[in-house]
Design a protein around this motif. Structure first.
Motif, PDB file in Angstrom:
ATOM      1  N   ALA A   1      -5.724  -3.014  -3.189  1.00  9.23           N
ATOM      2  CA  ALA A   1      -7.087  -4.040  -3.561  1.00  9.23           C
ATOM      3  C   ALA A   1      -6.864  -5.239  -4.204  1.00  9.23           C
ATOM      4  O   ALA A   1      -7.830  -5.896  -3.815  1.00  9.23           O
ATOM      5  CB  ALA A   1      -7.750  -2.787  -4.598  1.00  9.23           C
ATOM      6  N   ASP A   2      -5.805  -5.346  -4.606  1.00 12.37           N
ATOM      7  CA  ASP A   2      -5.479  -6.804  -5.221  1.00 12.37           C
ATOM      8  C   ASP A   2      -5.119  -7.769  -4.255  1.00 12.37           C
ATOM      9  O   ASP A   2      -5.268  -8.965  -4.471  1.00 12.37           O
ATOM     10  CB  ASP A   2      -4.296  -6.884  -6.319  1.00 12.37           C
ATOM     11  CG  ASP A   2      -4.306  -5.903  -7.306  1.00 12.37           C
ATOM     12  OD1 ASP A   2      -5.754  -5.825  -7.911  1.00 12.37           O
ATOM     13  OD2 ASP A   2      -3.475  -4.995  -7.716  1.00 12.37           O
ATOM     14  N   ASN A   3      -4.960  -7.206  -2.728  1.00  9.93           N
ATOM     15  CA  ASN A   3      -4.719  -8.182  -1.692  1.00  9.93           C
ATOM     16  C   ASN A   3      -5.577  -7.989  -0.730  1.00  9.93           C
ATOM     17  O   ASN A   3      -5.305  -8.464   0.334  1.00  9.93           O
ATOM     18  CB  ASN A   3      -3.015  -7.718  -1.507  1.00  9.93           C
ATOM     19  CG  ASN A   3      -2.087  -8.056  -2.404  1.00  9.93           C
ATOM     20  OD1 ASN A   3      -1.554  -9.079  -2.351  1.00  9.93           O
ATOM     21  ND2 ASN A   3      -2.061  -6.897  -3.115  1.00  9.93           N
ATOM     22  N   ILE A   4      -6.691  -7.829  -1.039  1.00  7.05           N
ATOM     23  CA  ILE A   4      -7.801  -7.637  -0.117  1.00  7.05           C
ATOM     24  C   ILE A   4      -8.594  -9.077  -0.345  1.00  7.05           C
ATOM     25  O   ILE A   4      -9.177  -9.250  -1.361  1.00  7.05           O
ATOM     26  CB  ILE A   4      -8.698  -6.647  -0.053  1.00  7.05           C
ATOM     27  CG1 ILE A   4      -8.077  -5.200   0.249  1.00  7.05           C
ATOM     28  CG2 ILE A   4     -10.217  -6.653   0.648  1.00  7.05           C
ATOM     29  CD1 ILE A   4      -8.648  -3.966  -0.176  1.00  7.05           C
TER      30      ILE A   4
ATOM     31  N   GLY B   1      -5.496   6.978   5.868  1.00 11.95           N
ATOM     32  CA  GLY B   1      -6.269   5.862   6.416  1.00 11.95           C
ATOM     33  C   GLY B   1      -6.791   4.751   5.334  1.00 11.95           C
ATOM     34  O   GLY B   1      -6.722   5.003   4.203  1.00 11.95           O
ATOM     35  N   SER B   2      -6.803   3.584   5.907  1.00 14.67           N
ATOM     36  CA  SER B   2      -7.112   2.369   4.987  1.00 14.67           C
ATOM     37  C   SER B   2      -8.292   2.467   4.289  1.00 14.67           C
ATOM     38  O   SER B   2      -8.668   2.006   3.317  1.00 14.67           O
ATOM     39  CB  SER B   2      -6.943   1.231   5.935  1.00 14.67           C
ATOM     40  OG  SER B   2      -7.956   0.961   7.020  1.00 14.67           O
ATOM     41  N   GLY B   3      -9.468   3.113   5.113  1.00 15.08           N
ATOM     42  CA  GLY B   3     -10.836   3.162   4.495  1.00 15.08           C
ATOM     43  C   GLY B   3     -10.813   3.776   2.921  1.00 15.08           C
ATOM     44  O   GLY B   3     -11.230   3.035   1.947  1.00 15.08           O
ATOM     45  N   GLY B   4     -10.423   4.841   2.655  1.00 16.53           N
ATOM     46  CA  GLY B   4     -10.421   5.202   1.467  1.00 16.53           C
ATOM     47  C   GLY B   4      -9.196   5.038   0.613  1.00 16.53           C
ATOM     48  O   GLY B   4      -9.518   4.672  -0.517  1.00 16.53           O
ATOM     49  N   HIS B   5      -8.108   4.450   1.266  1.00 19.18           N
ATOM     50  CA  HIS B   5      -6.935   4.317   0.254  1.00 19.18           C
ATOM     51  C   HIS B   5      -7.324   3.044  -0.450  1.00 19.18           C
ATOM     52  O   HIS B   5      -7.040   2.874  -1.492  1.00 19.18           O
ATOM     53  CB  HIS B   5      -5.636   4.115   1.071  1.00 19.18           C
ATOM     54  CG  HIS B   5      -4.351   3.707   0.472  1.00 19.18           C
ATOM     55  ND1 HIS B   5      -3.908   4.866  -0.397  1.00 19.18           N
ATOM     56  CD2 HIS B   5      -3.448   2.639   0.582  1.00 19.18           C
ATOM     57  CE1 HIS B   5      -2.765   4.251  -0.931  1.00 19.18           C
ATOM     58  NE2 HIS B   5      -2.655   3.199  -0.270  1.00 19.18           N
ATOM     59  N   PHE B   6      -7.657   2.001   0.481  1.00 23.64           N
ATOM     60  CA  PHE B   6      -8.022   0.651  -0.209  1.00 23.64           C
ATOM     61  C   PHE B   6      -9.269   0.868  -1.128  1.00 23.64           C
ATOM     62  O   PHE B   6      -8.859   0.042  -2.107  1.00 23.64           O
ATOM     63  CB  PHE B   6      -8.217  -0.459   1.031  1.00 23.64           C
ATOM     64  CG  PHE B   6      -7.011  -0.656   1.932  1.00 23.64           C
ATOM     65  CD1 PHE B   6      -5.769  -0.069   1.711  1.00 23.64           C
ATOM     66  CD2 PHE B   6      -7.047  -1.588   2.890  1.00 23.64           C
ATOM     67  CE1 PHE B   6      -4.671  -0.298   2.562  1.00 23.64           C
ATOM     68  CE2 PHE B   6      -5.990  -1.957   3.619  1.00 23.64           C
ATOM     69  CZ  PHE B   6      -4.888  -1.246   3.457  1.00 23.64           C
TER      70      PHE B   6
ATOM     71  N   ALA C   1       0.971  -1.189   0.228  1.00 28.01           N
ATOM     72  CA  ALA C   1      -0.060   0.008  -0.175  1.00 28.01           C
ATOM     73  C   ALA C   1       0.869   1.086  -0.043  1.00 28.01           C
ATOM     74  O   ALA C   1       2.031   0.973  -0.364  1.00 28.01           O
ATOM     75  CB  ALA C   1      -0.808  -0.082   1.215  1.00 28.01           C
ATOM     76  N   GLY C   2       0.451   2.484   0.469  1.00 31.33           N
ATOM     77  CA  GLY C   2       1.153   3.559   0.193  1.00 31.33           C
ATOM     78  C   GLY C   2       2.208   3.776   1.141  1.00 31.33           C
ATOM     79  O   GLY C   2       2.154   2.918   2.355  1.00 31.33           O
ATOM     80  N   PHE C   3       2.981   4.884   0.899  1.00 35.72           N
ATOM     81  CA  PHE C   3       3.962   5.014   1.964  1.00 35.72           C
ATOM     82  C   PHE C   3       3.915   6.216   2.804  1.00 35.72           C
ATOM     83  O   PHE C   3       4.821   6.423   3.864  1.00 35.72           O
ATOM     84  CB  PHE C   3       5.456   5.388   1.190  1.00 35.72           C
ATOM     85  CG  PHE C   3       5.217   6.430   0.046  1.00 35.72           C
ATOM     86  CD1 PHE C   3       5.498   7.940   0.451  1.00 35.72           C
ATOM     87  CD2 PHE C   3       4.949   6.219  -1.286  1.00 35.72           C
ATOM     88  CE1 PHE C   3       5.489   8.894  -0.466  1.00 35.72           C
ATOM     89  CE2 PHE C   3       4.828   7.347  -2.259  1.00 35.72           C
ATOM     90  CZ  PHE C   3       4.997   8.778  -1.769  1.00 35.72           C
ATOM     91  N   CYS C   4       2.792   6.816   2.796  1.00 35.91           N
ATOM     92  CA  CYS C   4       2.367   7.886   3.796  1.00 35.91           C
ATOM     93  C   CYS C   4       1.768   7.269   5.244  1.00 35.91           C
ATOM     94  O   CYS C   4       0.782   6.782   4.890  1.00 35.91           O
ATOM     95  CB  CYS C   4       1.431   9.057   3.345  1.00 35.91           C
ATOM     96  SG  CYS C   4       1.191  10.481   4.237  1.00 35.91           S
ATOM     97  N   PRO C   5       2.516   7.258   6.358  1.00 37.68           N
ATOM     98  CA  PRO C   5       1.814   6.460   7.424  1.00 37.68           C
ATOM     99  C   PRO C   5       0.472   7.040   8.024  1.00 37.68           C
ATOM    100  O   PRO C   5      -0.243   6.458   8.646  1.00 37.68           O
ATOM    101  CB  PRO C   5       2.981   6.575   8.419  1.00 37.68           C
ATOM    102  CG  PRO C   5       3.628   8.017   8.080  1.00 37.68           C
ATOM    103  CD  PRO C   5       3.777   8.040   6.562  1.00 37.68           C
TER     104      PRO C   5
END
Length: 394
Positions: free
Chosen positions: A198-201, A177-182, A170-174
């Protein structure tokens, strides 16, 4: 879930409504009254409700606003912010919002640069997911469950506590939030080797427009497909993800090279574009553009616009496409006033999703035909969309 075919003939009726301050206040009061009528059971919610009368309202609202242009007094504010700490608290919020005519905006990490997760032109409620941030890692099974309010940093930390040989692409900014990003796809540094987030959910939990809590099996494969790249906020409130972890080496080398325009940075970017597609999949090379001087906000925005125009000849056209995981309201928006999506400058769904847009519209029509979950860039149901144009048509 099977998707039926639809007739191309659609009867559309327009309703025009106005909002007065009194009506807005009534909607706010009726919403809180409605919410109080639901039994607390094992997950009381009253202490998680913030109105403008609460001293902590402003700090809660601004805690996850990363685009400071939306912290001004003129930015529309939610009538109520609710920060559930259990998924069972969300169905009453949805039902009461529907009964009292308030819209819902869902915020995970607040990195939505257009601010659509915490602002709206109509009376609205924010569901802030920061209390749903638990992460559980099963290193042996190479899986993890995480709440949609968990940040990428929290996920990476919990994985590292269980294994230094596992990671997640996933992204590199800690603080994202996973809700919107994923749900938007989830681009990151391991995309060339393992694909997007999304390919790994492998599973998810969502509260739909009926207030039903669904997992992958009960939601069906069409909705599960849609929320992994189509933007979850168009279809409901995502509360949790189950993800498949990937193998990573114990040691990772990271380096940075900084160049200015005077140091031929443009030439370096050009060479990178010709080399990057052919390098080893274990290598990720990215480019960050930064100004090296301090400017006021408007001058900075003007610079971004000039850069945008400068790059236009080198990107996709006919139609111009959006970049993965990012919204661009210059492409057009849905007008969220009223019960149906109506266009001011029509939302260009195919600019974001290309041929996937047609299927996303059908899924939306199946799970939210009344278009309750709507915002300026949401997926419309079929009654407000014209397939021959590929945009919202009314």
């Amino acid at each position: 879930m099977k998707i039926p075919s639809f007739s191309t003939l659609t009867l559309i009726i327009f309703f025009i409504s106005t909002f007065s301050p009194a009506a807005t206040a009534d909607g706010h009061d009726h919403f809180l009254e409605c919410l109080s009528e639901y039994p607390d059971n094992h997950a009381p919610i009253s202490h998680l409700v913030y109105t403008k009368a609460n001293s902590s309202y402003t700090s809660i609202l601004q805690a996850a606003i990363w685009n400071l242009r939306f912290t001004t007094e003129s930015t529309p504010k939610p009538h109520v912010i609710i920060a559930p700490d259990h998924e069972s608290q969300i169905p009453p919020i949805i039902r009461c919002a529907k009964q009292t005519g308030l819209e819902i905006r869902t915020r995970s990490g607040g990195h939505d640069m257009e601010g659509l997760s915490y602002r709206s032109q109509v009376p609205f409620v924010v569901i802030d997911l920061f209390n749903l941030g638990e992460v559980t890692v099963d290193a042996e099974a190479k899986t993890a469950w995480l709440g949609a309010g968990a940040t990428l940093g929290a996920l990476y930390y919990h994985i590292s506590q269980k294994s230094l040989l596992l990671g997640f692409p996933a992204g590199f900014c800690p603080t994202v939030g996973s809700g919107g990003h994923f749900s938007g796809g989830g681009d990151g540094t391991m995309v060339r080797k393992y694909g997007m987030a999304a390919d790994n959910i492998i599973d998810a939990r969502i509260v739909d427009a009926r207030g039903k809590i669904l997992d992958r099996e009960s939601m069906g494969e069409d909705l599960f497909w849609a929320i992994r790249g189509g933007g979850g906020a168009s279809f409901g409130v995502i509360v949790a993800w189950k993800v498949l972890l990937v193998d990573v080496p114990e040691t990772v080398t990271v380096f940075q090279v900084s160049k200015t325009l005077e140091q031929n940075a443009t030439e370096l970017v050009q060479k990178w574009q010709s080399v990057a597609p052919y390098t080893d999949k274990d290598l990720f090379v990215g480019i960050l553009l930064n100004r090296i001087d301090n400017e006021n906000a408007q001058r900075y925005v003007d610079w971004v616009k000039r850069y945008y125009d400068y790059m236009t000849p080198y990107v996709s056209s006919n139609p111009r496409s959006a970049y993965v995981n990012y919204r661009d309201l210059d492409f057009g928006v849905n007008n969220v006033v009223g019960g149906r999506a109506m266009h001011r400058r029509a939302f260009g769904g195919k600019r974001y999703y290309k041929n996937n847009f047609d299927r996303l519209v059908l899924v939306k029509t199946m799970v939210d035909p009344e278009n309750f979950f709507r915002f300026e860039a949401s997926i419309p149901p079929i009654h407000s969309w014209s397939s021959d144009k590929g945009v919202c048509s009314i």
